[in-house]
Write an enzyme that holds these catalytic residues in place. Sequence first.
Site, short mmCIF file in Angstrom:
data_model
loop_
_atom_site.label_atom_id
_atom_site.label_comp_id
_atom_site.label_asym_id
_atom_site.label_seq_id
_atom_site.Cartn_x
_atom_site.Cartn_y
_atom_site.Cartn_z
N ARG A 127 24.73 170.44 -55.04
CA ARG A 127 25.54 171.63 -55.32
C ARG A 127 24.97 172.43 -56.49
O ARG A 127 25.07 173.66 -56.51
CB ARG A 127 26.99 171.23 -55.57
CG ARG A 127 27.24 170.27 -56.74
CD ARG A 127 28.66 169.73 -56.65
NE ARG A 127 29.10 168.92 -57.78
CZ ARG A 127 28.97 167.60 -57.84
NH1 ARG A 127 28.35 166.94 -56.86
NH2 ARG A 127 29.46 166.93 -58.89
N HIS A 155 28.01 175.00 -61.22
CA HIS A 155 27.68 175.25 -59.82
C HIS A 155 28.77 176.06 -59.12
O HIS A 155 29.90 176.19 -59.61
CB HIS A 155 27.50 173.91 -59.08
CG HIS A 155 28.73 173.07 -59.09
ND1 HIS A 155 29.77 173.26 -58.22
CD2 HIS A 155 29.09 172.03 -59.87
CE1 HIS A 155 30.72 172.38 -58.46
NE2 HIS A 155 30.34 171.62 -59.47
N GLY A 156 28.44 176.56 -57.93
CA GLY A 156 29.41 177.30 -57.12
C GLY A 156 30.41 176.37 -56.44
O GLY A 156 30.29 175.15 -56.47
N GLU A 203 26.93 165.50 -63.12
CA GLU A 203 28.34 165.44 -63.46
C GLU A 203 28.72 164.03 -63.92
O GLU A 203 28.02 163.05 -63.65
CB GLU A 203 29.19 165.85 -62.25
CG GLU A 203 30.70 165.86 -62.47
CD GLU A 203 31.18 166.77 -63.58
OE1 GLU A 203 30.83 166.50 -64.76
OE2 GLU A 203 31.93 167.72 -63.29
N THR A 221 32.50 174.14 -53.93
CA THR A 221 32.04 173.19 -52.92
C THR A 221 33.16 172.80 -51.96
O THR A 221 34.33 173.12 -52.17
CB THR A 221 31.53 171.89 -53.59
OG1 THR A 221 32.65 171.21 -54.18
CG2 THR A 221 30.47 172.18 -54.65
N ARG A 222 32.77 172.05 -50.94
CA ARG A 222 33.74 171.55 -49.96
C ARG A 222 34.79 170.66 -50.65
O ARG A 222 35.98 170.77 -50.38
CB ARG A 222 33.02 170.75 -48.88
CG ARG A 222 33.93 170.22 -47.78
CD ARG A 222 33.12 169.42 -46.77
NE ARG A 222 32.14 170.28 -46.12
CZ ARG A 222 31.06 169.81 -45.50
NH1 ARG A 222 30.81 168.50 -45.49
NH2 ARG A 222 30.22 170.63 -44.91
N PHE A 223 34.34 169.78 -51.54
CA PHE A 223 35.29 168.92 -52.24
C PHE A 223 36.18 169.71 -53.19
O PHE A 223 37.33 169.32 -53.41
CB PHE A 223 34.55 167.80 -52.99
CG PHE A 223 34.26 166.58 -52.15
CD1 PHE A 223 34.34 166.62 -50.76
CD2 PHE A 223 33.91 165.38 -52.75
CE1 PHE A 223 34.07 165.50 -49.98
CE2 PHE A 223 33.66 164.25 -51.99
CZ PHE A 223 33.73 164.30 -50.60
#
Length: 199
Positions: A61, A10-11, A83, A13-15
């Site tokens: 995500r 995935h691209g 994940e 992320t905020r985390f």
Amino acid sequence: MVKTLYLMRHGRTRFNEQKRIQGACDSPLTDEGISQAKAAAAYFEAHQLVFDEVYSSTQERACDTAELASGRTDYIRLKGLKEQDFGAFEGQQEYLNPPLQGDIGYGHYFVTYGGESYMDVRLRMDQTIRGVLDQTKAETILMVSHGAAMAQFSRHVIENFPKVRMTNCGILKFNYDGTDFDLLAVIDPLNHKIIYQKE
């Protein structure tokens, strides 16, 4: 029939930006992550890659990345592509992670804290991906998953997996003959680079 699998992370992320442990928990793509997924779409278009089927982890995500990268909404969501679950460590700062244990990642460390072991993830990913490829008539498939899950799957099915780090939207390209997986390339679509290619 030999099938070709593009297994993509995935691209951003905020985390990811906050350096938080992100497994079973989720956070949205950032603007950069959205741009990365769109860059992957541009890479696919430039290489005239058309996917017969698209699959994604059930996590937001990954789903958003799948939609942006493939331009499709008819993808299939599979929990088996999610994940690794890091248990009580979910959402905590990454510096709390234990040291990596070579090719087995964090090993069984997170089981004590309610998470998954490396072997749990390997078997789950293997069962999910083989299950799809064995049943589908599609020849070219995109699956969007996650960094740790992809690493565990790859080390489960490929001997001497190359020492590469999966960047956001990084892609593993495999051939699958019904029994064995053959790693053909590791691709960085954002920079149009082949990080690894089978000789």
